[in-house]
Motif scaffolding. Structure first.
Motif: not given
Length: 534
Positions: A402, A382-383, A388
């Protein structure tokens, strides 16, 4: 502390946004940068702590690479802070209050001294730029837990950019920090190879038989250079990859007393940089599949500029070419003697260097049922670079895919193989694990292609038009890459500080549009807002 007068400065009457470099009387070679922001004059060391570039030529914002108020480094690649000095005007002159060493050294090392006390621990796998960014951010931001780095690179984290750009064979001249720095930071540096990870038990297994527990895990294993699966390239000697110090040592050993015929396969950044570095005293040929070097990223028009620049330095290009095989030397059947192209052309070679891309170094995860790799072998995050499907695991650098939220990104997944991005990602993760808020960054890279190329932004969704400004016929240009009316990336040569300004405008959501650039708007004339938008 002592008071020092600044040469040729009679007052602090700077205009808002002014940047003035001044010599410090009584300190040989001593310089400071005076600048005015939000009505206040600040005094800092005068040069960037990475390559020593004069900051008077940079872009002034409160919190770009260095924080104006504190001198703290906030963005890669600079490793050290700047010193901040008290400045005053009196008796018709301008003075700073400073330690002489702080002025002369030109930098302030982050305070990483620590004696790990907390029960939790961060384990980092890898020994590159991302690892360095993570370690420094952890300690600089006050993390007191145990930190363990596992790397099989054979050296401490170093400035890998200098390998292809300058072919420096001495690791001691490339180290980002010496061994003593890691000891002071109480970082356990293990020279070992990771063989497996049990994500449920939070344990890392190594080749030497160790099982290392973690509370948080950072995967920063980098990239592995690709080889050509073609006849001769596996069997013949004097065919080299370029990723490590030992690779550079091997290449320079083969070059020897110069005057060699060198074939570089690949016209991307690594191939172009090493070709340029070796061309002065050798005969260098570069083979590329595209119509122009770097065409996939930069376009044929800009790629043609790079080609002309390197041709002036003696590099020969064979573009729109496909490799058939590596052929043996007539004097030594075990060593390469040339590269054969699909059209039958044979380029004679005393040595061959491959620059045909890298793959994520995630082999140790391929048979792990607890994790899912992307098709290219990378890890989806993710950011915040959290992986994940896993808890307390982060991936950075060449192995991370990303969501990108810069101009034109819209959260599209991207994987960026740039040293500076890896370090900033590491800085992001380290800051977060220390309980602080990380600052968003725009991807930046640079390359030595005769002149210095600067590039910012990213094109995960491609680009459909190029707006070229400057004097491209002289190798002086700013290239604006547009997707629709949005400028998604900017490249420049000999037009500093346009790229830096554009990176800050992108980060703040104020980059001029394609229409603006075409109508003559210069990014240097656009005011930088305080608020960060990405």
């Amino acid at each position: 502390m002592a008071e020092f007068k600044l040469a040729n400065m009679s007052s602090l009457s700077l205009k808002e946004g002014d940047k003035v470099e001044a010599e410090v009387e009584g300190i040989e070679g001593g310089k400071v940068l005076l600048l005015k922001l939000a009505g206040q004059v600040h005094a800092l060391n005068a040069n960037c702590t990475h390559f020593g570039a004069p900051l008077k030529n940079g872009v002034l914002t409160p919190d770009a690479c260095f924080n104006v108020a504190t001198g703290d480094v906030e963005d890669a690649p600079a490793p050290d802070h700047l010193n901040k000095f008290q400045v005053s005007e009196k008796s018709g002159g301008v003075f700073i209050t400073a330690d002489q060493s702080a002025v002369k050294n030109g930098r302030r090392a982050p305070n990483v001294k620590c004696s790990a006390q907390a029960a939790d621990g961060v384990v980092i796998i890898g020994g590159g730029s991302g690892t360095f960014g993570t370690v420094q951010a952890l300690r600089d931001q006050g993390y007191k837990g145990k930190v363990t780095v596992i790397s099989n690179e054979g050296n401490l984290p170093l400035d890998r950019t200098k390998l292809s750009k300058a072919l420096i064979p001495d690791p001691e001249k490339l180290l980002l920090r010496p061994q003593t720095w890691y000891k002071e930071a109480d970082v356990d540096m293990l020279s070992d190879t990771v063989t497996d990870i049990d994500f449920s038990k939070k344990a890392v297994s190594t080749q030497s038989g160790k099982s290392i527990p973690y509370t948080k895990l950072v995967l920063a294993s980098g990239g592995t250079p690709k080889r050509l699966p073609l006849p001769g390239f596996k069997e013949l000697g004097n065919i080299f990859l370029l990723r490590t110090v030992t690779d550079v040592q091997a290449i320079l050993g083969a070059v020897g007393d110069k005057g060699k015929k060198i074939v570089v396969v690949g016209s991307s950044f690594i191939g172009m940089e090493v070709g340029n570095a070796l061309a002065k005293e050798n005969t260098v040929s570069v083979i590329g599949m595209e119509t122009a070097p770097l065409e996939r990223v930069m376009g044929s028009e800009v790629g043609g500029i790079f080609q002309k620049t390197l041709e002036k330095n003696g590099v020969k290009f064979y573009m729109s070419a496909s490799v058939d095989s590596a052929v043996p030397s007539s004097s030594d059947a075990k060593s390469v003697g040339g590269v054969k192209l699909k059209d039958g052309t044979i380029l004679e070679a005393d040595l061959v260097i491959l620059g045909v891309g890298v793959a994520p170094s995630t082999d140790f995860l391929k048979n792990n049922s607890q994790v899912s790799l992307e098709k290219d072998g990378s890890l989806k995050t993710d950011e915040t670079f959290a992986v994940h499907g896993l808890n307390d695991v982060y991936a950075i650098g060449d192995i991370a895919t990303y969501p990108y939220h810069g101009p034109g990104g819209d959260g599209s997944l991207t994987r960026i193989e740039h040293w500076n991005v890896a370090q900033n990602a590491g800085k992001t993760v380290g800051t977060q694990l220390a309980g602080k808020k990380a600052k968003p960054f725009i991807p930046i890279f640079w390359s030595a292609l005769g002149s210095q190329l600067r590039y910012c932004g990213n094109t995960p969704n491609g680009w459909d038009e190029l707006v070229l400004k400057g004097e491209p016929e002289n190798g002086k240009f700013a290239a604006y890459y547009a997707k629709g009316d949005t400028i998604v990336a900017v490249a420049s040569m000999m037009m500093d500080p346009i790229m830096v300004q554009c990176a800050e405008l992108m980060r703040r959501g104020k980059m001029p549009s394609k229409k603006d650039i075409q109508s003559g708007v210069s990014p240097l004339e656009v005011d930088l807002p305080k608020e960060i938008k990405i």
